[in-house]
Write an enzyme that holds these catalytic residues in place. Structure first.
Site, mmCIF file in Angstrom:
data_model
loop_
_atom_site.group_PDB
_atom_site.id
_atom_site.type_symbol
_atom_site.label_atom_id
_atom_site.label_comp_id
_atom_site.label_asym_id
_atom_site.label_seq_id
_atom_site.Cartn_x
_atom_site.Cartn_y
_atom_site.Cartn_z
ATOM 1 N N ARG A 27 0.825 -1.220 0.000
ATOM 2 C CA ARG A 27 0.000 0.000 0.000
ATOM 3 C C ARG A 27 0.860 1.271 0.000
ATOM 4 O O ARG A 27 0.457 2.294 0.560
ATOM 5 C CB ARG A 27 -0.952 0.041 1.208
ATOM 6 C CG ARG A 27 -2.040 -0.996 1.175
ATOM 7 C CD ARG A 27 -3.258 -0.489 0.422
ATOM 8 N NE ARG A 27 -4.175 -1.594 0.186
ATOM 9 C CZ ARG A 27 -5.356 -1.732 0.760
ATOM 10 N NH1 ARG A 27 -5.791 -0.822 1.578
ATOM 11 N NH2 ARG A 27 -6.105 -2.753 0.488
ATOM 12 N N ARG A 40 -6.578 11.774 -5.654
ATOM 13 C CA ARG A 40 -7.864 11.074 -5.503
ATOM 14 C C ARG A 40 -9.020 12.079 -5.539
ATOM 15 O O ARG A 40 -10.065 11.810 -6.123
ATOM 16 C CB ARG A 40 -7.862 10.339 -4.168
ATOM 17 C CG ARG A 40 -9.055 9.447 -3.930
ATOM 18 C CD ARG A 40 -8.880 8.802 -2.565
ATOM 19 N NE ARG A 40 -9.879 7.815 -2.257
ATOM 20 C CZ ARG A 40 -11.095 8.090 -1.824
ATOM 21 N NH1 ARG A 40 -11.479 9.356 -1.688
ATOM 22 N NH2 ARG A 40 -11.932 7.117 -1.533
#
Ligand code: 1CP
Length: 359
Positions: A27, A40
């Protein structure tokens, strides 16, 4: 064929000598990075990010701009495969991934089919080629997939689960139905990972996040048997280079010999294992990846450095170790602490790779 400027990660997976221990972080392109959160936001949502090769390339490279990591991992998610099967992946704000049409009924299970990877997951292979171009051989790119059992957990539960009640009910009551799902998942994962390899992924990792929730016999029958099929079906060489594979079963520490026997190149370890003891058990057969407790990163850098040194000392002298956390980095981690980890791995590992033993 691009020449890799830094091939320490690939070499370590193949248990070949390297000057230091390579490191990447599960991650690594995620919510602990403010620049990830900014991209994002621009993409509008997690799926907007993952399904757009331009955005996916941008976030894949973000951790590499900050830290001297030895591998990049494609920004995507394991759940894109069941999404391509038509289950309808969505993200409820603050609740994680969910499926609109979880697989519960026999009729739905009978209809499940291997998706046409070329059309449904084109955005993933496009992202792989774009990232390879952007990397220009700096470090290798990892492609990944969920294990058939871990994918089935989300497909049947309809999202994350604390007790896996629904899938385990199917496992004990209708093992035939679960086996049918796992068979389709295994075929899909083989096609998907091979498509990624052909598009440019230089190593692949199978995330079996939930295999460790099973009893030993069920783990072998419902998770590991399908992982073994995948390992056997993977392309092993592309463009003249070996494409190593890593199998990671979280909670799989009791079954390392069985995992190593799948024929994989490397085994991922969670933080509950002593990596030196794991090496004594399977180090003659496979490389090991891991295994610092992700929560170590909430301590101050001096404590992080001491824990990194302890993992390196436990593994000991010689090749075959890829440093990583034992599971994904928490979204609440201070990015500077990830920097301290990467620096400590590079700094402390050299003596373990020199001619004379460090201990
Ligand atoms: O809101 C956000 O921005 C989403 C958070 C997020 C991220 C950053 C999700 C949703 N997926 C990802 C990316 C991701 N997922 C990567 C990218 C590459 C990297 O490592 O940097 C990878 C490899 C995964 C794999 C993945 N997704 C796994 C296997 C590994 C693991 O962590 O155990 C699993 C189980 C998932 C499902 C998933 N996707 C996202 C979340 C929050 C979850 C976990 C859901 C749950 O069970 O609660």
């Amino acid at each position: 064929m691009t020449i890799l400027k830094n091939d320490t990660f690939i070499k370590a997976l193949l248990r070949q000598p390297t000057p230091y221990t390579p490191v990447w972080i599960m991650r690594q392109a995620g919510r602990y990075l403010p620049e990830y959160n900014a991209t994002r936001k621009r993409a509008g949502s997690f799926l907007g990010l993952a399904k757009n090769p331009g955005f996916a390339t941008e976030v894949t490279l973000q951790p590499l701009e900050r830290f001297p990591l030895d591998a990049a991992i494609l920004f995507s998610d394991i759940l894109t495969v069941p999404d391509a099967m038509g289950l309808g992946l969505y993200f409820a704000e603050g609740e994680g991934p969910k499926f609109e049409r979880p697989l519960r009924e026999e009729a739905a299970v009978n209809k499940l089919a291997v998706p046409d990877i070329g059309s449904t997951l084109r955005y993933v292979t496009d992202a792989v080629s774009q990232i390879r171009r952007a990397l220009g051989g700096r470090v290798p790119l990892i492609g990944f997939s969920g294990s058939p059992y871990t994918l089935a957990c989300y497909m049947i539960e309809g999202g994350g689960s604390a007790d896996f009640r629904t899938i385990k009910t199917m496992l004990y009551e209708r093992p035939d139905l679960l086996h049918r799902i796992l068979d389709i998942n295994a075929q899909s994962v083989i096609a998907y990972l091979n498509a990624r390899i052909e598009a440019g992924a230089q190593a692949v990792m199978i995330f079996d996040t939930w295999g460790g929730s099973l009893p030993a016999a069920a783990y072998r029958e419902f998770s590991l048997a399908y992982i073994q099929r995948i390992v056997a079906g993977l392309i092993k060489t592309c463009d003249g280079a070996r494409v190593p594979n890593i199998v990671f079963t979280k909670g799989g520490g009791l079954w390392l010999e069985d995992i190593a026997a799948t024929g994989c190149d490397a085994v991922g370890l969670d933080w509950t294992c002593d990596i030196g003891a794991a090496r004594a058990r399977v180090g003659g057969k496979v490389a090991l990846q891991g295994n610092l407790d992700p929560m170590t990163l909430f301590a101050q850098p001096e404590a992080i450095r001491a824990q990194v040194a302890a993992v390196l000392a436990s593994y000991g002298h010689g090749p075959g170790h890829v440093f990583n956390l034992g599971h994904g980095v928490s979204q609440f981690t201070n990015p500077d602490h990830v920097g301290a980890l990467v620096e400590a791995v590079h700094e402390f590992s050299r003596p373990y790779h020199s001619g004379q033993a460090a201990h």
